[in-house]
Scaffold this motif. Sequence first.
Motif, PDB file in Angstrom:
ATOM      1  N   ALA A 187       0.955  -1.224  -0.463  1.00  0.00           N
ATOM      2  CA  ALA A 187      -0.252   0.262   0.455  1.00  0.00           C
ATOM      3  C   ALA A 187       0.741   1.359  -0.194  1.00  0.00           C
ATOM      4  O   ALA A 187       0.524   2.374  -1.044  1.00  0.00           O
ATOM      5  CB  ALA A 187      -0.632   0.112   1.489  1.00  0.00           C
ATOM      6  N   ARG A 188       2.156   1.193   0.482  1.00  0.00           N
ATOM      7  CA  ARG A 188       3.120   1.768   0.416  1.00  0.00           C
ATOM      8  C   ARG A 188       3.516   3.000  -0.481  1.00  0.00           C
ATOM      9  O   ARG A 188       3.390   3.685  -0.839  1.00  0.00           O
ATOM     10  CB  ARG A 188       3.833   1.929   1.733  1.00  0.00           C
ATOM     11  CG  ARG A 188       5.525   2.479   1.686  1.00  0.00           C
ATOM     12  CD  ARG A 188       6.635   2.392   2.586  1.00  0.00           C
ATOM     13  NE  ARG A 188       6.852   1.306   2.112  1.00  0.00           N
ATOM     14  CZ  ARG A 188       7.966   1.476   1.079  1.00  0.00           C
ATOM     15  NH1 ARG A 188       8.304   2.265   0.330  1.00  0.00           N
ATOM     16  NH2 ARG A 188       8.109  -0.055   0.519  1.00  0.00           N
ATOM     17  N   ALA A 189       4.173   1.479  -1.311  1.00  0.00           N
ATOM     18  CA  ALA A 189       4.236   2.060  -2.846  1.00  0.00           C
ATOM     19  C   ALA A 189       2.587   2.293  -3.519  1.00  0.00           C
ATOM     20  O   ALA A 189       3.709   3.257  -4.605  1.00  0.00           O
ATOM     21  CB  ALA A 189       5.188   0.117  -3.541  1.00  0.00           C
ATOM     22  N   ILE A 190       2.784   1.696  -3.795  1.00  0.00           N
ATOM     23  CA  ILE A 190       1.180   2.533  -4.216  1.00  0.00           C
ATOM     24  C   ILE A 190       0.785   3.436  -3.962  1.00  0.00           C
ATOM     25  O   ILE A 190       0.379   4.882  -4.577  1.00  0.00           O
ATOM     26  CB  ILE A 190      -0.124   1.709  -4.347  1.00  0.00           C
ATOM     27  CG1 ILE A 190       0.456   0.061  -4.593  1.00  0.00           C
ATOM     28  CG2 ILE A 190      -1.028   2.136  -4.871  1.00  0.00           C
ATOM     29  CD1 ILE A 190      -0.968  -0.992  -4.730  1.00  0.00           C
ATOM     30  N   SER A 219       2.053   7.994   2.765  1.00  0.00           N
ATOM     31  CA  SER A 219       3.076   6.398   2.609  1.00  0.00           C
ATOM     32  C   SER A 219       3.998   6.947   3.634  1.00  0.00           C
ATOM     33  O   SER A 219       3.974   5.235   4.341  1.00  0.00           O
ATOM     34  CB  SER A 219       4.023   7.229   1.702  1.00  0.00           C
ATOM     35  OG  SER A 219       4.405   8.845   1.757  1.00  0.00           O
ATOM     36  N   ASP A 220       4.249   8.212   4.642  1.00  0.00           N
ATOM     37  CA  ASP A 220       5.130   7.934   5.856  1.00  0.00           C
ATOM     38  C   ASP A 220       3.954   6.941   6.731  1.00  0.00           C
ATOM     39  O   ASP A 220       4.248   6.088   8.077  1.00  0.00           O
ATOM     40  CB  ASP A 220       5.382   9.181   6.482  1.00  0.00           C
ATOM     41  CG  ASP A 220       6.026  10.039   5.329  1.00  0.00           C
ATOM     42  OD1 ASP A 220       6.981   8.873   4.905  1.00  0.00           O
ATOM     43  OD2 ASP A 220       6.052  11.086   5.289  1.00  0.00           O
ATOM     44  N   TYR A 221       2.201   7.797   6.654  1.00  0.00           N
ATOM     45  CA  TYR A 221       1.588   6.261   7.745  1.00  0.00           C
ATOM     46  C   TYR A 221       2.291   5.099   7.653  1.00  0.00           C
ATOM     47  O   TYR A 221       2.253   4.374   8.004  1.00  0.00           O
ATOM     48  CB  TYR A 221       0.496   7.134   7.329  1.00  0.00           C
ATOM     49  CG  TYR A 221      -0.305   5.920   8.593  1.00  0.00           C
ATOM     50  CD1 TYR A 221      -0.416   6.768   9.843  1.00  0.00           C
ATOM     51  CD2 TYR A 221      -1.357   5.085   8.179  1.00  0.00           C
ATOM     52  CE1 TYR A 221      -1.901   6.065  10.655  1.00  0.00           C
ATOM     53  CE2 TYR A 221      -2.242   4.579   8.427  1.00  0.00           C
ATOM     54  CZ  TYR A 221      -2.702   4.733  10.052  1.00  0.00           C
ATOM     55  OH  TYR A 221      -3.343   4.257  10.397  1.00  0.00           O
ATOM     56  N   LEU A 222       1.788   4.551   6.414  1.00  0.00           N
ATOM     57  CA  LEU A 222       1.727   3.130   6.006  1.00  0.00           C
ATOM     58  C   LEU A 222       3.328   2.196   5.928  1.00  0.00           C
ATOM     59  O   LEU A 222       2.753   1.406   7.076  1.00  0.00           O
ATOM     60  CB  LEU A 222       1.204   3.353   4.741  1.00  0.00           C
ATOM     61  CG  LEU A 222       0.038   3.506   3.817  1.00  0.00           C
ATOM     62  CD1 LEU A 222      -0.403   3.633   2.604  1.00  0.00           C
ATOM     63  CD2 LEU A 222      -1.358   2.460   4.364  1.00  0.00           C
ATOM     64  N   PHE A 223       3.769   3.159   6.024  1.00  0.00           N
ATOM     65  CA  PHE A 223       5.998   2.343   6.033  1.00  0.00           C
ATOM     66  C   PHE A 223       5.049   2.316   7.534  1.00  0.00           C
ATOM     67  O   PHE A 223       5.922   1.185   8.456  1.00  0.00           O
ATOM     68  CB  PHE A 223       6.303   3.460   6.157  1.00  0.00           C
ATOM     69  CG  PHE A 223       8.273   3.431   6.658  1.00  0.00           C
ATOM     70  CD1 PHE A 223       8.374   1.992   5.732  1.00  0.00           C
ATOM     71  CD2 PHE A 223       9.073   3.616   7.555  1.00  0.00           C
ATOM     72  CE1 PHE A 223       9.389   2.173   6.008  1.00  0.00           C
ATOM     73  CE2 PHE A 223      10.114   2.865   7.809  1.00  0.00           C
ATOM     74  CZ  PHE A 223      10.742   1.860   7.462  1.00  0.00           C
TER      75      PHE A 223
END
Length: 252
Positions: A187-190, A219-223
């Motif tokens: 999800a982060r990459a997407i 993206s930071d949150y998903l990481f």
Amino acid sequence: MAMSRELCCFLWLRNTEYKFIASIFKNSGHAYFKSRTPVCVTSQFRQFSREDGRHGGPKIYTRTGDGGKSYLFTGERRPKDDMVFEALGSTDELSCNIGLARVIVKGLTDQLDVELEKIQCVLQDVGSAVATPKSSAREAHLKRTEFSPELVDELEEWIDKHTEHLPPLKNFILPSGGQSSAYFHVARAICRRAERRVYPLISAGEVDPDVLKYLNRLSDYLFTVARLTAKIDGKEEKIYRKPRPERHSESV
């Protein structure tokens, strides 16, 4: 066709212009839907264009996109390979993958599920802002699809809160850490791709810059959540180590 209880708005085409009706279902228990009126512009919400006489409900198809063009919220019609639809498609794909990750981690932590559900709702608002380019939007369009910068602040608060429970980051982390963590890395990459697709629209002055900030922070949150779920699952995160070529001893 039964409509979802969380279905919040309908869009249909009449005289080459969209008429917008926002409706919040009274029996919706989600606080986010009670507090604001999301503008939903993705394909599943554009389907309600005419009544189905056989079933007394709306049809799922409109045929208006069969020629390779589709409508924006402003009423403007563009080819489906336009950068607006590229951005919308990436945002939709991101929400789908977050939904998949939610299924995988269901029951792991209730608070995380609440956050992810709100993020999916906010991504609908991201799509609304993207589908309302300023060059063809009227003031009423822009007011309805206004994106709040406070949503970025909220993500930062969540990131800081989850980071408190994680070991310090001293190395590059490989996408790993078990099944739950791996789904959030996807999800982060997407999310990064969605950010790249939205940037040209921001650069052209067509979309509110806060939309790009939200995707960047997301993206930071998903990481962070990928790391958090690895810890909760008791899985080891794999770190980057510079590969060294294997040396084989020569036969004498």
